[in-house]
Design a protein around this motif. Structure first.
Motif, short mmCIF file in Angstrom:
data_model
loop_
_atom_site.label_atom_id
_atom_site.label_comp_id
_atom_site.label_asym_id
_atom_site.label_seq_id
_atom_site.Cartn_x
_atom_site.Cartn_y
_atom_site.Cartn_z
N VAL A 134 84.10 51.72 126.89
CA VAL A 134 83.66 50.88 125.77
C VAL A 134 84.70 49.81 125.46
CG1 VAL A 134 83.05 50.85 123.33
CG2 VAL A 134 82.25 52.71 124.78
N ALA A 135 85.98 50.22 125.40
CA ALA A 135 87.04 49.27 125.09
C ALA A 135 87.18 48.21 126.18
CB ALA A 135 88.37 50.01 124.91
N ALA A 136 87.12 48.65 127.45
CA ALA A 136 87.26 47.70 128.56
C ALA A 136 86.12 46.71 128.60
CB ALA A 136 87.34 48.46 129.89
N GLY A 137 84.93 47.14 128.20
CA GLY A 137 83.76 46.27 128.27
C GLY A 137 83.55 45.42 127.04
N THR A 138 84.32 45.65 125.98
CA THR A 138 84.12 44.90 124.73
C THR A 138 85.40 44.18 124.33
OG1 THR A 138 84.56 46.94 123.45
CG2 THR A 138 82.26 46.40 123.95
N GLY A 139 86.23 44.81 123.48
CA GLY A 139 87.40 44.12 122.96
C GLY A 139 88.39 43.68 124.01
N ALA A 147 83.36 58.00 120.15
CA ALA A 147 83.82 57.15 121.25
C ALA A 147 83.40 55.70 121.03
CB ALA A 147 83.25 57.67 122.58
N VAL A 148 82.21 55.50 120.47
CA VAL A 148 81.74 54.15 120.16
C VAL A 148 82.66 53.48 119.15
CG1 VAL A 148 79.92 52.85 118.99
CG2 VAL A 148 79.33 54.52 120.74
N LEU A 149 82.94 54.17 118.05
CA LEU A 149 83.73 53.58 116.97
C LEU A 149 85.16 53.28 117.43
CD1 LEU A 149 82.52 55.73 113.94
CD2 LEU A 149 81.82 53.42 114.58
N ILE A 150 85.77 54.21 118.15
CA ILE A 150 87.14 53.99 118.61
C ILE A 150 87.18 52.90 119.67
CG2 ILE A 150 89.11 55.03 119.79
CD1 ILE A 150 88.41 57.67 118.49
N GLY A 151 86.25 52.94 120.61
CA GLY A 151 86.22 51.93 121.66
C GLY A 151 85.99 50.54 121.11
N LEU A 152 85.07 50.43 120.15
CA LEU A 152 84.76 49.11 119.59
C LEU A 152 85.85 48.59 118.66
CD1 LEU A 152 80.93 49.28 118.83
CD2 LEU A 152 82.10 48.21 120.75
N SER A 153 86.71 49.47 118.17
CA SER A 153 87.82 49.00 117.34
C SER A 153 88.74 48.07 118.12
CB SER A 153 88.61 50.20 116.79
OG SER A 153 89.27 50.89 117.84
N SER A 154 88.61 48.09 119.45
CA SER A 154 89.40 47.16 120.27
C SER A 154 89.04 45.72 119.98
CB SER A 154 89.18 47.46 121.77
OG SER A 154 87.83 47.26 122.14
N PHE A 155 87.90 45.47 119.34
CA PHE A 155 87.52 44.10 119.01
C PHE A 155 88.44 43.50 117.95
CE2 PHE A 155 83.83 42.21 121.02
CZ PHE A 155 83.92 40.90 120.59
N PHE A 190 89.91 36.51 111.29
CA PHE A 190 89.93 37.88 111.79
C PHE A 190 88.64 38.62 111.45
CE2 PHE A 190 90.77 42.40 111.21
CZ PHE A 190 91.35 42.75 112.42
N THR A 191 88.20 38.48 110.21
CA THR A 191 86.98 39.16 109.77
C THR A 191 85.76 38.65 110.51
OG1 THR A 191 87.93 39.47 107.56
CG2 THR A 191 85.55 39.72 107.77
N ALA A 192 85.66 37.33 110.68
CA ALA A 192 84.50 36.74 111.34
C ALA A 192 84.41 37.18 112.80
CB ALA A 192 84.57 35.21 111.26
N VAL A 193 85.53 37.15 113.51
CA VAL A 193 85.53 37.51 114.93
C VAL A 193 85.27 39.01 115.11
CG1 VAL A 193 86.92 37.63 117.02
CG2 VAL A 193 87.04 35.60 115.57
N THR A 194 86.01 39.83 114.37
CA THR A 194 85.90 41.28 114.53
C THR A 194 84.53 41.78 114.11
OG1 THR A 194 88.28 41.47 114.08
CG2 THR A 194 86.97 43.48 113.98
N ALA A 195 84.07 41.34 112.94
CA ALA A 195 82.76 41.78 112.47
C ALA A 195 81.64 41.21 113.34
CB ALA A 195 82.56 41.34 111.01
N GLY A 196 81.80 39.96 113.76
CA GLY A 196 80.78 39.35 114.60
C GLY A 196 80.59 40.10 115.90
N GLY A 197 81.68 40.59 116.48
CA GLY A 197 81.57 41.33 117.72
C GLY A 197 81.13 42.77 117.53
N MET A 198 81.64 43.41 116.46
CA MET A 198 81.41 44.85 116.30
C MET A 198 80.03 45.21 115.75
SD MET A 198 84.99 46.57 115.03
CE MET A 198 84.17 48.19 115.00
N ILE A 199 79.54 44.45 114.78
CA ILE A 199 78.30 44.83 114.09
C ILE A 199 77.13 45.01 115.06
CG2 ILE A 199 76.54 44.04 112.46
CD1 ILE A 199 78.83 42.90 110.76
N LEU A 230 73.00 44.87 127.27
CA LEU A 230 74.04 45.68 127.90
C LEU A 230 74.65 46.67 126.93
CD1 LEU A 230 76.00 43.22 130.22
CD2 LEU A 230 74.58 45.15 130.91
N GLY A 231 74.61 46.36 125.63
CA GLY A 231 75.13 47.28 124.64
C GLY A 231 74.40 48.62 124.66
#
Length: 470
Positions: A222-227, A70-78, A251-260, A49-50
């Protein structure tokens, strides 16, 4: 305390059905590490889906640079998922159960009911996507496309997702770790193949679109579908963290795990949109992506896609079952999962065999959910920062304390509903047409941002007046 699930230690590994439910996790089960969270969130976001999200971004008529931004800003919601995961370690129960401290036991029923429905909606989408992927895999193996094959694929995919969910978090963590090790490598292979076969001149030549009516909607999708979609589930998994797990590592594990994985997949989707301009409107986007891959890559790609969607489906159904219990319904988790599964399969059958349209309702669903989720997350976030971080969560008011107002804390509830109401006024999609969704608000998806800030400001003013209680 709502001891509907028991709190017995799982002595038989991940083959034992989980018993914790929404009870406070006992000290003997607080053995999780930040790396457990990394595996959970990274595996849950390697789904195909990504790539489709990336294609959706380009469909807003954006340039390559606008799309990447848009990808980077939207995914920062994670980062919101990472921060709200702190509440799980502090309160030791699920996210929506913790929000009882904010809204009251009965007042919390309204957001819990909505989020339970949202979780079921996500699960239905995952079942549809997984069914299409598994069907495409069988076709790549030589079977002929047919309604019977689609039905069989749905039964197999749904059965696997439901079965893993019933076994609980131990099985979930083990499966996520295994999937990211095995199928994460294949995901990288697909991404790099797309990277090196892309017509870069065509990509860089994409004209710039409107920052207001194109860029903002892309960011909000992107934000609504991710973070934003996952933030209301953060504590569901962090509640098992060890006392020694630091906030920074969580925080690092969750955020990085979702964003990478999502950064790689959405970027690949942007590039792929040049070769497949009709991808966002395709009835079977999974098969269409596979059609441009070399023969040797198709079967491993479809296996990887199926595994990724399974992990998303398991997390959605797991959290949905916890939300169902949070409604106050006295059932065992196996029964909650069964009820949720029946509803999910009904919705998936309707999407797959009746509507025949997948991406249109999907985007509208994301934005519709975001307008409900964002203001609730604003209230929950501010409450954690100002109140719970210092006072903690009161166990009595989580399970037993109805209080003088019938178990409803009206001001927090109204702060949440006001944000959602304002968001809907400027939102227009297949679900709703707001009266103010005109002019600069037309197709801008500003409702997602407005709903968050309205609730954030309103609840902040309420806390400043010192009206909160534990």
């Amino acid at each position: 305390m709502e001891n509907v699930m028991g709190t017995q230690q799982n002595n038989q590994g991940f083959w034992k059905v989980e018993h914790t439910g929404i009870d406070i996790v006992p000290p003997s089960e607080r053995t999780g590490t930040p790396m457990d969270l990394f595996w959970i969130w990274s595996a849950a976001n390697i789904g195909i889906l990504g790539i489709i999200y990336g294609a959706i971004i380009v469909s807003f008529k954006l340039s390559f640079l606008q799309s990447a931004l848009a990808v980077l800003i939207g995914l920062s919601s994670f980062a919101l998922v990472g921060y709200l995961s702190f509440s799980g370690k502090l309160g030791r129960t699920s996210t929506l159960t913790l929000s009882r401290n904010i809204f009251g036991i009965r007042g919390n029923i309204a957001p819990t009911m909505i989020f339970w429905g949202i979780s079921l909606g996500w699960e239905s989408i995952n079942i549809v996507t997984g069914t299409l992927t598994l069907s495409a895999l069988f076709q790549a193996c030589g079977l002929t496309e047919s309604t019977l094959l689609t039905v069989i694929s749905m039964i197999l995919f749904a059965g696997l997702s439901i079965g893993v969910t019933l076994l609980g978090k131990e099985m979930l963590i083990a499966m996520q770790r295994w999937i990211i090790h095995v199928f994460g490598v294949m995901t990288l292979v697909v991404v790099f193949y797309i990277l090196f076969t892309t017509e870069w001149k065509a990509v860089l030549a994409m004209p710039s679109g409107s920052w207001l009516t194109g860029f903002l909607p892309a960011v909000s999708v992107v934000a609504a579908g991710t973070g934003i979609a996952w933030a209301a589930t953060g504590a569901d998994y962090s509640r098992y963290q060890s006392e020694s797990s630091s906030k920074l590592k969580i925080f690092t594990a969750v955020t990085a795990g979702g964003m990478i994985p999502l950064v790689l997949l959405l970027f690949a989707g942007i590039l792929l949109s040049v070769q497949l301009p009709n991808l966002p409107t395709s009835e079977n986007p999974i098969a269409q992506i596979g059609s441009i891959l070399p023969d040797w890559m198709v079967i491993p790609y479809l296996m990887t896609a199926t595994a990724g969607i399974v992990t998303m489906a398991v997390l959605s159904l797991y959290s949905a079952s916890l939300n169902f219990l949070t409604l106050g319904i006295k059932v065992k988790q196996i029964h909650a999962v069964t009820i949720d599964s029946i509803i999910v399969l009904t919705l998936a059958i309707y999407l797959l065999f009746v509507t025949g349209d997948f991406m249109g309702p999907f985007v509208s669903f994301l934005l519709f959910c975001g307008v409900f989720l964002a203001p609730w997350e604003a209230v929950f976030l501010l409450d954690y920062i100002i109140v719970r971080r210092k006072q903690g969560y009161c166990t009595d008011s989580l399970y037993n304390d109805v209080g003088p107002n019938g178990g409803i804390k009206w001001i927090p509830v109204l702060c949440w509903l006001l944000g959602a109401f304002v968001g809907f006024l400027v939102t227009k999609n297949d679900f709703i047409s707001g009266p103010w969704a005109v002019g600069i608000f037309a197709n801008s998806s500003l409702g997602l941002f407005l709903s968050f800030f309205v609730s954030f400001i309103c609840y902040g003013l309420y806390l400043m007046l010192g009206r909160y209680t534990r």
